[in-house]
Design an enzyme around this catalytic site. Structure first.
Site, PDB file in Angstrom:
ATOM      1  N   THR A 258      70.126 126.161  46.473  1.00  0.00           N
ATOM      2  CA  THR A 258      69.194 125.121  45.713  1.00  0.00           C
ATOM      3  C   THR A 258      68.000 126.009  45.319  1.00  0.00           C
ATOM      4  O   THR A 258      67.419 126.530  45.977  1.00  0.00           O
ATOM      5  CB  THR A 258      68.068 124.452  46.850  1.00  0.00           C
ATOM      6  OG1 THR A 258      67.401 123.337  45.403  1.00  0.00           O
ATOM      7  CG2 THR A 258      67.900 123.934  48.247  1.00  0.00           C
TER       8      THR A 258
ATOM      9  N   ARG B 143      69.672 123.869  29.228  1.00  0.00           N
ATOM     10  CA  ARG B 143      69.700 124.208  29.968  1.00  0.00           C
ATOM     11  C   ARG B 143      71.033 124.433  30.997  1.00  0.00           C
ATOM     12  O   ARG B 143      71.239 123.131  31.605  1.00  0.00           O
ATOM     13  CB  ARG B 143      68.373 124.468  30.313  1.00  0.00           C
ATOM     14  CG  ARG B 143      68.111 126.006  31.535  1.00  0.00           C
ATOM     15  CD  ARG B 143      68.215 124.816  32.842  1.00  0.00           C
ATOM     16  NE  ARG B 143      67.791 125.520  34.321  1.00  0.00           N
ATOM     17  CZ  ARG B 143      67.651 125.466  35.035  1.00  0.00           C
ATOM     18  NH1 ARG B 143      68.137 124.370  35.489  1.00  0.00           N
ATOM     19  NH2 ARG B 143      67.457 126.532  36.301  1.00  0.00           N
TER      20      ARG B 143
ATOM     21  N   THR C  29      67.759 118.892  44.384  1.00  0.00           N
ATOM     22  CA  THR C  29      69.064 118.793  43.619  1.00  0.00           C
ATOM     23  C   THR C  29      69.647 118.927  45.829  1.00  0.00           C
ATOM     24  O   THR C  29      68.900 119.113  46.627  1.00  0.00           O
ATOM     25  CB  THR C  29      68.995 121.011  43.932  1.00  0.00           C
ATOM     26  OG1 THR C  29      68.518 120.871  42.411  1.00  0.00           O
ATOM     27  CG2 THR C  29      70.614 120.949  44.396  1.00  0.00           C
TER      28      THR C  29
ATOM     29  N   GLY D 185      71.676 125.408  35.320  1.00  0.00           N
ATOM     30  CA  GLY D 185      71.059 126.682  36.328  1.00  0.00           C
ATOM     31  C   GLY D 185      72.543 126.444  37.485  1.00  0.00           C
ATOM     32  O   GLY D 185      73.743 127.181  36.349  1.00  0.00           O
TER      33      GLY D 185
HETATM   34  N1  ASP Z   1      69.164 125.137  41.292  1.00  0.00           N
HETATM   35  C1  ASP Z   1      68.907 123.954  40.148  1.00  0.00           C
HETATM   36  C2  ASP Z   1      68.632 124.594  39.215  1.00  0.00           C
HETATM   37  O1  ASP Z   1      68.381 125.813  38.417  1.00  0.00           O
HETATM   38  C3  ASP Z   1      67.430 123.258  41.053  1.00  0.00           C
HETATM   39  C4  ASP Z   1      66.985 122.998  42.483  1.00  0.00           C
HETATM   40  O2  ASP Z   1      67.808 123.332  42.742  1.00  0.00           O
HETATM   41  O3  ASP Z   1      66.377 122.615  42.217  1.00  0.00           O
HETATM   42  O4  ASP Z   1      68.791 123.463  38.193  1.00  0.00           O
END
Ligand code: ASP
Length: 358
Positions: free
Chosen positions: A275, A252, A224, A254
């Site tokens: 992240t 989904r 991310t 996030g």
């Molecule tokens: N936080 C992001 C999510 O849960 C994933 C990530 O940061 O790698 O969608």
């Protein structure tokens, strides 16, 4: 003698009046010129991340490591240049994030991870610390640079978050570049999905857990991207863009597009981009909690970031990290995983690019 003093006094008054008129004229000329508005010499700075996770040197080839370092440097230099030239923190945030979204190295834009159904669904958000205005998009499949659409939602709509087809319709109306979903295909991410699906079959049948509960979901998120910046005008901004988690199902969503979880900015405190394992970042309201600890408890940025990332998130069972900058230009790059792609540049142009824990 008295008359001479009177003339002297009147003369001085005249000179002062003339000077202020000249200054007034200069000000009004400035506001119509193409030059950036009054730029003061205050502090400024920028910090970015390209994702946190199980990033270990032993798993990284020299060439891949060099590619990550080079892209992080390009992204941060691009944002820094915007700030140096008097641009806004929001402009710097989007400029840096666009570089990472366009790179297949990161899980955002080109390079986004695949869903269980072998599609790519992207999320992004931005927040302006001066106005506390914010914009976000979730579950978009055709937007080349989702962060730009998040900015358009903030600036051009009366909403904060748009999702899916509606967000794409809005993008069309706002002339935000769209691409065929096949643009997001990368062999590397496709193979990650296949590996996780394989594991799912063998390991999950064994202990009967559902895919969403299984611990190897921890390995399903990487890359991310996010940025937090302080501009010369004293304004903070933050932004985050992601493809989410590999193998995600059921549309989904996030933390990345959730204001207060993935992104938060407030001129009174700090700007934060998160992240990590999104479900936990939503429950801990990570980005806002860091700001709140500063505002209500008087913690420094570093203290607040450590409290949330090293204590609150792990206590729930989550992992990940944040980058943040405060109103004085102090920076935090805090994570509880093995590594986090990250970079920081201050007003003097001192560059700091890192991947692993020290
Ligand atoms: N936080 C992001 C999510 O849960 C994933 C990530 O940061 O790698 O969608």
């Amino acid at each position: 003698m008295k008359i001479r003093s009177l003339f002297l006094f009147l003369g001085m008054l005249f000179i002062v009046a003339c000077q202020s008129t000249v200054q007034e004229e200069k000000k009004s000329n400035d506001s119509t010129s193409n030059e950036p508005a009054i730029v003061n010499t205050e502090n400024f700075g920028i910090v970015i991340h390209g994702g946190a996770g199980t990033i270990l040197k032993k798993n990284m080839s020299d060439s891949l490591e060099a590619a990550y370092n080079a892209k992080l440097e390009e992204a941060i230099r691009t944002g820094h240049e915007v700030l140096k030239n008097g641009g806004t923190s929001m402009e710097a945030v989007t400029a840096s994030i666009n570089i990472m979204e366009d790179s297949p190295l990161f899980n955002a834009g080109k390079g986004a991870v695949f869903t269980h159904d072998e599609t790519n669904e992207l999320d992004a958000s931005v927040m302006d610390g001066k106005t506390l205005n914010a914009g976000a998009v979730s579950g978009v499949t055709t937007i080349k640079n989702p962060i730009n659409l998040a900015v358009a939602v903030m600036d051009k709509s009366e909403h904060v978050m748009l999702s899916g087809k509606g967000a794409e319709q809005f993008a069309k109306e706002q002339n935000i570049p769209q691409v065929d979903p096949s643009y997001f295909y990368t062999e590397r991410r496709f193979q990650s999905l296949q590996r996780i699906k394989e594991k799912e079959k063998t390991e999950l049948d064994h202990d009967g857990k559902t895919a969403f509960m299984d611990p190897f979901i921890k390995e399903s998120k990487f890359g991310t991207v996010g940025c937090a910046a302080l501009d010369k005008h004293g304004n903070l901004a933050a932004g985050t863009s992601t493809g989410g988690m590999t193998n995600k199902r059921y549309n989904r969503i996030g933390d990345a597009p959730i204001i207060g979880a993935g992104t938060y900015a407030n001129n009174a405190t700090c700007a934060v981009s998160s992240t990590g394992w999104g479900e936990f970042f939503i429950r801990a309201m990570v980005a806002h909690d860091i700001s709140a600890l500063m505002e209500y408890k008087g913690l420094s940025l570093q203290e607040a970031a450590s409290e949330v990332i090293q204590k609150k998130v792990p206590a729930l069972g989550g992992d990940g990290g944040i980058v943040a900058i405060d109103k004085d230009g102090n920076v935090a790059m805090e994570f509880n995983t093995a590594g986090m792609y990250r970079a920081h540049m201050d007003k003097n142009g001192t560059l700091n690019v890192k991947i692993y824990k020290e």
